[in-house]
Design a protein around this motif. Structure first.
Motif, PDB file in Angstrom:
ATOM      1  N   LEU A 133      40.252  37.167  24.768  1.00  0.00           N
ATOM      2  CA  LEU A 133      39.397  37.730  25.815  1.00  0.00           C
ATOM      3  C   LEU A 133      40.018  37.533  27.189  1.00  0.00           C
ATOM      4  O   LEU A 133      40.023  38.454  28.014  1.00  0.00           O
ATOM      5  N   GLU A 134      40.570  36.358  27.441  1.00  0.00           N
ATOM      6  CA  GLU A 134      41.081  36.085  28.779  1.00  0.00           C
ATOM      7  C   GLU A 134      42.280  36.976  29.104  1.00  0.00           C
ATOM      8  O   GLU A 134      42.405  37.471  30.222  1.00  0.00           O
ATOM      9  N   ILE A 135      43.147  37.174  28.126  1.00  0.00           N
ATOM     10  CA  ILE A 135      44.321  38.009  28.388  1.00  0.00           C
ATOM     11  C   ILE A 135      43.930  39.484  28.527  1.00  0.00           C
ATOM     12  O   ILE A 135      44.484  40.209  29.354  1.00  0.00           O
ATOM     13  N   THR A 136      42.959  39.902  27.741  1.00  0.00           N
ATOM     14  CA  THR A 136      42.498  41.290  27.860  1.00  0.00           C
ATOM     15  C   THR A 136      41.947  41.550  29.260  1.00  0.00           C
ATOM     16  O   THR A 136      42.306  42.532  29.923  1.00  0.00           O
ATOM     17  N   ILE A 137      41.096  40.647  29.716  1.00  0.00           N
ATOM     18  CA  ILE A 137      40.500  40.821  31.046  1.00  0.00           C
ATOM     19  C   ILE A 137      41.557  40.667  32.137  1.00  0.00           C
ATOM     20  O   ILE A 137      41.568  41.396  33.130  1.00  0.00           O
ATOM     21  N   PHE A 138      42.459  39.719  31.936  1.00  0.00           N
ATOM     22  CA  PHE A 138      43.561  39.541  32.887  1.00  0.00           C
ATOM     23  C   PHE A 138      44.348  40.830  33.073  1.00  0.00           C
ATOM     24  O   PHE A 138      44.699  41.202  34.202  1.00  0.00           O
ATOM     25  N   SER A 139      44.609  41.515  31.972  1.00  0.00           N
ATOM     26  CA  SER A 139      45.436  42.722  32.058  1.00  0.00           C
ATOM     27  C   SER A 139      44.733  43.816  32.856  1.00  0.00           C
ATOM     28  O   SER A 139      45.381  44.593  33.564  1.00  0.00           O
ATOM     29  N   ILE A 140      43.440  43.870  32.748  1.00  0.00           N
ATOM     30  CA  ILE A 140      42.681  44.848  33.540  1.00  0.00           C
ATOM     31  C   ILE A 140      42.788  44.498  35.023  1.00  0.00           C
ATOM     32  O   ILE A 140      43.113  45.334  35.866  1.00  0.00           O
ATOM     33  N   ASN A 141      42.522  43.232  35.331  1.00  0.00           N
ATOM     34  CA  ASN A 141      42.592  42.815  36.739  1.00  0.00           C
ATOM     35  C   ASN A 141      43.997  42.976  37.307  1.00  0.00           C
ATOM     36  O   ASN A 141      44.185  43.412  38.448  1.00  0.00           O
ATOM     37  N   GLU A 142      45.006  42.631  36.494  1.00  0.00           N
ATOM     38  CA  GLU A 142      46.390  42.770  36.940  1.00  0.00           C
ATOM     39  C   GLU A 142      46.696  44.230  37.283  1.00  0.00           C
ATOM     40  O   GLU A 142      47.322  44.528  38.311  1.00  0.00           O
ATOM     41  N   HIS A 143      46.255  45.120  36.404  1.00  0.00           N
ATOM     42  CA  HIS A 143      46.495  46.541  36.647  1.00  0.00           C
ATOM     43  C   HIS A 143      45.811  46.989  37.943  1.00  0.00           C
ATOM     44  O   HIS A 143      46.386  47.686  38.768  1.00  0.00           O
ATOM     45  N   LEU A 144      44.584  46.530  38.101  1.00  0.00           N
ATOM     46  CA  LEU A 144      43.829  46.884  39.301  1.00  0.00           C
ATOM     47  C   LEU A 144      44.542  46.384  40.558  1.00  0.00           C
ATOM     48  O   LEU A 144      44.748  47.136  41.524  1.00  0.00           O
ATOM     49  N   VAL A 145      44.931  45.124  40.538  1.00  0.00           N
ATOM     50  CA  VAL A 145      45.550  44.519  41.722  1.00  0.00           C
ATOM     51  C   VAL A 145      46.909  45.154  42.027  1.00  0.00           C
ATOM     52  O   VAL A 145      47.200  45.501  43.173  1.00  0.00           O
ATOM     53  N   ALA A 146      47.726  45.323  41.001  1.00  0.00           N
ATOM     54  CA  ALA A 146      49.099  45.776  41.247  1.00  0.00           C
ATOM     55  C   ALA A 146      49.180  47.277  41.448  1.00  0.00           C
ATOM     56  O   ALA A 146      49.910  47.744  42.331  1.00  0.00           O
ATOM     57  N   ASN A 147      48.441  48.024  40.661  1.00  0.00           N
ATOM     58  CA  ASN A 147      48.650  49.469  40.642  1.00  0.00           C
ATOM     59  C   ASN A 147      47.594  50.262  41.387  1.00  0.00           C
ATOM     60  O   ASN A 147      47.883  51.348  41.881  1.00  0.00           O
ATOM     61  N   VAL A 148      46.380  49.734  41.433  1.00  0.00           N
ATOM     62  CA  VAL A 148      45.328  50.464  42.164  1.00  0.00           C
ATOM     63  C   VAL A 148      45.269  49.971  43.605  1.00  0.00           C
ATOM     64  O   VAL A 148      45.460  50.742  44.548  1.00  0.00           O
ATOM     65  N   LEU A 149      45.080  48.648  43.764  1.00  0.00           N
ATOM     66  CA  LEU A 149      45.022  48.106  45.125  1.00  0.00           C
ATOM     67  C   LEU A 149      46.417  48.030  45.752  1.00  0.00           C
ATOM     68  O   LEU A 149      46.548  47.965  46.966  1.00  0.00           O
ATOM     69  N   LYS A 150      47.414  48.017  44.924  1.00  0.00           N
ATOM     70  CA  LYS A 150      48.801  47.861  45.372  1.00  0.00           C
ATOM     71  C   LYS A 150      48.967  46.627  46.269  1.00  0.00           C
ATOM     72  O   LYS A 150      49.665  46.663  47.289  1.00  0.00           O
ATOM     73  N   ALA A 151      48.316  45.555  45.853  1.00  0.00           N
ATOM     74  CA  ALA A 151      48.424  44.296  46.596  1.00  0.00           C
ATOM     75  C   ALA A 151      49.662  43.519  46.160  1.00  0.00           C
ATOM     76  O   ALA A 151      50.197  43.749  45.079  1.00  0.00           O
ATOM     77  N   ASN A 152      50.114  42.621  47.020  1.00  0.00           N
ATOM     78  CA  ASN A 152      51.269  41.776  46.723  1.00  0.00           C
ATOM     79  C   ASN A 152      50.811  40.456  46.126  1.00  0.00           C
ATOM     80  O   ASN A 152      49.919  39.802  46.669  1.00  0.00           O
ATOM     81  N   ASP A 153      51.448  40.057  45.032  1.00  0.00           N
ATOM     82  CA  ASP A 153      51.139  38.756  44.435  1.00  0.00           C
ATOM     83  C   ASP A 153      52.292  38.343  43.526  1.00  0.00           C
ATOM     84  O   ASP A 153      52.107  38.059  42.344  1.00  0.00           O
ATOM     85  N   VAL A 154      53.479  38.302  44.133  1.00  0.00           N
ATOM     86  CA  VAL A 154      54.686  38.147  43.326  1.00  0.00           C
ATOM     87  C   VAL A 154      54.675  36.876  42.493  1.00  0.00           C
ATOM     88  O   VAL A 154      55.125  36.865  41.356  1.00  0.00           O
ATOM     89  N   GLY A 155      54.137  35.781  43.042  1.00  0.00           N
ATOM     90  CA  GLY A 155      54.089  34.519  42.315  1.00  0.00           C
ATOM     91  C   GLY A 155      52.728  34.258  41.698  1.00  0.00           C
ATOM     92  O   GLY A 155      52.488  33.193  41.141  1.00  0.00           O
ATOM     93  N   ALA A 156      51.831  35.273  41.831  1.00  0.00           N
ATOM     94  CA  ALA A 156      50.584  35.281  41.080  1.00  0.00           C
ATOM     95  C   ALA A 156      49.607  34.167  41.447  1.00  0.00           C
ATOM     96  O   ALA A 156      48.857  33.689  40.598  1.00  0.00           O
ATOM     97  N   SER A 157      49.593  33.757  42.712  1.00  0.00           N
ATOM     98  CA  SER A 157      48.579  32.787  43.143  1.00  0.00           C
ATOM     99  C   SER A 157      47.184  33.265  42.762  1.00  0.00           C
ATOM    100  O   SER A 157      46.339  32.474  42.329  1.00  0.00           O
ATOM    101  N   MET A 158      46.950  34.573  42.958  1.00  0.00           N
ATOM    102  CA  MET A 158      45.609  35.110  42.729  1.00  0.00           C
ATOM    103  C   MET A 158      45.381  35.476  41.273  1.00  0.00           C
ATOM    104  O   MET A 158      44.431  35.007  40.643  1.00  0.00           O
ATOM    105  N   ILE A 159      46.284  36.335  40.743  1.00  0.00           N
ATOM    106  CA  ILE A 159      45.979  36.938  39.439  1.00  0.00           C
ATOM    107  C   ILE A 159      46.244  36.005  38.262  1.00  0.00           C
ATOM    108  O   ILE A 159      45.730  36.225  37.177  1.00  0.00           O
ATOM    109  N   ILE A 160      47.030  34.965  38.457  1.00  0.00           N
ATOM    110  CA  ILE A 160      47.202  33.982  37.380  1.00  0.00           C
ATOM    111  C   ILE A 160      46.497  32.671  37.716  1.00  0.00           C
ATOM    112  O   ILE A 160      45.638  32.210  36.980  1.00  0.00           O
ATOM    113  N   HIS A 161      46.851  32.069  38.866  1.00  0.00           N
ATOM    114  CA  HIS A 161      46.358  30.708  39.098  1.00  0.00           C
ATOM    115  C   HIS A 161      44.866  30.673  39.425  1.00  0.00           C
ATOM    116  O   HIS A 161      44.106  29.951  38.778  1.00  0.00           O
TER     117      HIS A 161
END
Lengths: 436, 436, 436
Positions: B154-182
């Protein structure tokens, strides 16, 4: 007991220094740096690809190096009183073995009468030591350092012949060395173990087991082997997309293997509990089994299936086959190398035959793959028996049964149990007082 | 107590094998090797840079791999009787998670309907498992392997949605993933921990603590995480000088963070002594906090300031906030992931907003950065609560309170205390004699 | 006892934070990222080779990083009650030292008044910390964290002067730093140890020794140092075949050194047993001794001879010289750095003089090599004595004799002995009963 002259004071230093001095003389005669100007490295087709930059393979080399020295060394520290020997004798055998391997492998690829050392060659030298470290696992705890140095010389010498035969005569594929390293090393070691059979250990030995912390140290070895196995299987693959394929197949095979090893461990154990022996070893069987066809186009799911099956076979082997080998065949396999390297190595060889037959590798021949597997097993068994008989000579300081699996016969061991002994002493003291 | 059917004998093998078989089928349908001939990998701008040589990122991948399997695994071995689970279940979850992550992340970047696996993709797959391993830290010692496999999916499935949203829709920067991983992994885990709150552990548990050697094993995890964090934060950065910037910023932030973590640990502890919990964890907060702006032009001293503040916040969190979360909010955070990943992750997100607002990154938008932070926290909390309720179903073999933090409920554990018990037995024996 | 105000509560946090804040200010003034547009990096001839790709040296950097933080850190964990300090204070000193080293080395190579940070520079920064970690080994267990931070500043500052002199003024060769790191670090530390001589420890200390598990942790350090030493000696070598030469020489020297260290250990010990102190340390002497001429054309067998001799000298040093230094010269060298770094470092310097005299390195001068060795020893001894006197001031919280080699004076240490103490308590209890 004259048969057990385990004092190493002169035996070991003389053998070790003599071997090293002979080795240095041979290096003085034959070894030079690769200056990139070689021509005609012989038939080894993989050897041409790093002319671009002589350091290209260096990170791969270091991963393999970590597997050899940390991986194998710590994997064997699971025994409660044998950690010094596991990691320490592993270092000794690998350090000597890599020098011997450079010479033995090098004589098949002379260039103007010289062995030209480069990163590719030292990766292969590290590989040659892996066979010895696998065999070491089969006889762990029951052999002296001198016996093991003898095994190192003989096993690497024979390995180099078989490797030359498989790679250059049969021209078989074995990029990750399921056959020529894993199956060879395992059955060589099992043959040696058979010759050195100890009836006195039929009912086990109190030190032939782990404690909590020794199992933790062993996990350091397991995890480093597991992580860097993609480097092992791809280090000498053709560069570029072929090497990438070898990495991906190994990565996925290992991941699938973890799942099946855990599942079967839980299935066969009391109350569904996981067994550390399985987790430390069977999780790695996927890396062994995918070795031969790692660089073939077996598709990601093919690699995962190989890993899945390897994890199952390996775990079941630890549970059911190892006790039978010991009680019925007289093969006391301390680390269960038959389950981690032997059966998965054969599985890898068989998968390679099938994959080549299905055309997953350009220019392969299923018959030659089968011949390579047979050759590796044959050299292993014959070489292992011969080596075992030499090791059995009563002059090499082999430990008596009661000192097996115990560092203190060959190592100065610090007095760790002081505090317990003290408390025991207190208890005994009070007991005496009470009785008085 | 039927609610605690902790026997895993069929539950775990069936779940694990079923998941693996489904995964292999999905791989058979969708996964192929990257052959370098892809076109249009989707919007992920980072994905184009390794067409030169498909193995260029491999050393970075191996560093990340070590962080996932050795780093996270050993960091959690600090508990005195939970080392097998820490490193062993870490291996299980990460091995399954990377396969699941490849699929979940891959479906957002299909190429001709296929997931083309390359080094970049397996780095990202490893990343996706990090979220699970962070959350694992929050519930360490209080969950069954089956519960944790469910969390992984479940966590990885939801993570992948958020990651897609952040990187591809919002086009936000998070190269070291403070937000989307940590931050995501921490708050997801804290939400799960809240749902699984155990009033019976309000006053602690005798096994919820370290011993000398378990703290040493944990330092293996700490130091490997610390050393390789520059690879984590730069692995998917644009190649060349941008990647160099990410390495340097992380290297310096971590170095400054060590100084502040040690200083504050000494300041808040009894007699100025250092506390291993702080050293093992807060020294890493600088790597988390500099993640989002690692590849931005924040200047070396900017990275050091971020690390300095992260080390202070994290150490103070362990000392003062964790007890409050536990007693007042019902969040029992075993490893203190809120202090290592949660607050430093938010700090990283905020630093990213400021850095982008100050123009330290070409083409960024502070508003999109803020949206990315909010999105990551939102998905974490909602996802974590939902996942927690599913994990709370009384069929997954969750351990009863008294068996928490104890390997022996799910593992065969060797009898380590033999000698002590023996001395105890002697003592008792003498006692009986004395009494008689 | 006012001289031993070992409470670090304000002393340590104030010193650590003040140092870090000053460092950050200096970074704000001087440090920028290398953007590849530099011109005239100064006289350092090695510095030009990674302009092709700024990340080329990154895998080498990570190997060196592992040696500094895992290698040195765990090597010193052999003491039974000093593991937290060994790996923890190692992390502290190296984390501060690399920042200080970047500044101190950078001021000799300013570019437009700025220090341009790149991978080459952070490798050198890691190198500069190695000197401190070597000296730390000499005074291990007998110094406070504040004393050691002071040593870090002074030792790296003086190191940077000597390094500049050796490399840029004398233009001597020392690619693997036998002289400027190993000999310098060892004799600096020995001079400090001489000044801090403790007559109260003349007859040893009960905690100045190992237990079984602490020796195992130390082997983690040994093996990582051993494996990655080829990276240490080749990281800043000229790229291509020169770098390959440095790798091969180091690889072979270390392998030969293992053989002689094991042989001599067995030869000099009771009943021919191996001694862990020798195995942990003397096996590495080959890496130290081949450092200066690692990139020279000394032939593979030449490297092996150097390793062979280094292993012999180092082992004999541990056995016979260390006790004499302690009893006759008042130098209490906890880790025996004289045997691992001191004598092999001088051997390396001498080998370099000979190799250059024999024309094994284009453009070298034997006289300048000799001057470099003398300079390194001179700076070490004078710098070490001065630093020792500053460290001896009674305000830095140095531990009293009875608390030496014991983590618990500066660390919160978990109660590990609970169970033993309990069994002891039982025993005592029964004793009381019996007596009653």
């Amino acid at each position: 007991m004259p048969a057990y002259a385990t004092n190493m004071r002169f035996k070991f230093p003389i053998v070790a220094l003599a071997l090293e001095i002979v080795t240095i003389i041979l290096f003085a005669l034959f070894a030079v740096y690769d200056d990139g100007k070689g021509h005609g490295h012989g038939a080894h087709s993989n050897e041409t690809h790093h002319e671009a930059n002589p350091m290209d393979l260096y990170p791969m080399f270091q991963d393999v190096h970590v597997m050899i020295f940390i991986g194998f060394g710590f994997l064997m520290t699971f025994l409660k009183r044998y950690g010094f020997s596991s990691v320490g004798i592993n270092l000794l055998l690998a350090a000597f073995g890599l020098q011997w391997g450079l010479l033995m492998q090098g004589i098949w690829h002379l260039d103007d009468g010289k062995i030209k050392i480069n990163i590719f060659k030292i990766i292969n030298a590290d590989f040659s030591t892996a066979t010895v470290l696998i065999s070491f696992g089969a006889v762990l705890g029951k052999t002296s350092p001198v016996q093991l140095l003898i095994m190192t010389i003989l096993e690497i010498t024979i390995f180099s012949i078989n490797e030359h035969l498989v790679a250059n005569v049969l021209k078989a594929n074995d990029v990750g060395a399921s056959m020529i390293i894993h199956a060879y090393g395992a059955y060589f070691g099992l043959a040696v173990a058979r010759v050195l059979y100890r009836p006195g250990l039929r009912n086990g030995h109190e030190n032939d087991g782990s404690v909590y912390h020794s199992d933790m140290f062993a996990m350091i070895g397991t995890v480093f082997l597991w992580m860097f196995w993609p480097s092992f299987n791809s280090a000498i693959a053709d560069p570029g997309y072929t090497q990438l394929t070898a990495v991906i197949n190994t990565y996925l095979s290992l991941a699938a293997c973890v799942m099946s090893a855990y599942a079967i461990s839980s299935l066969v154990e009391h109350k569904g509990k996981l067994d550390m022996v399985h987790i430390q070893n069977a999780t790695l069987a996927g890396g062994v089994a995918v070795g031969t066809c790692a660089d073939m186009n077996i598709e990601p799911f093919g690699a995962m299936l190989i890993g899945l099956v390897a994890g199952i076979i390996s775990t079941l082997g630890f549970k059911y086959l190892t006790p039978i080998l010991s009680s019925n065949l007289g093969i006391q396999d301390t680390c269960g190398v038959h389950n981690l390297h032997g059966m998965p190595g054969i599985l890898g060889g068989l998968a390679g035959i099938v994959a080549v037959a299905l055309g997953k590798k350009a220019g392969g021949s299923a018959a030659m793959q089968a011949a390579a597997l047979a050759s590796s097993l044959g050299f292993a068994l014959v070489g292992g028996f011969l080596t075992g008989f030499i090791m059995k000579l009563p002059i090499w300081g082999q430990p008596p049964d009661q000192n097996c699996f115990d560092d203190s016969i060959y190592w100065e061991v610090p007095e760790e149990e002081d505090e317990n002994e003290e408390s025991l002493a207190h208890a005994d003291h009070s007991k005496n007082k009470a009785e008085a």
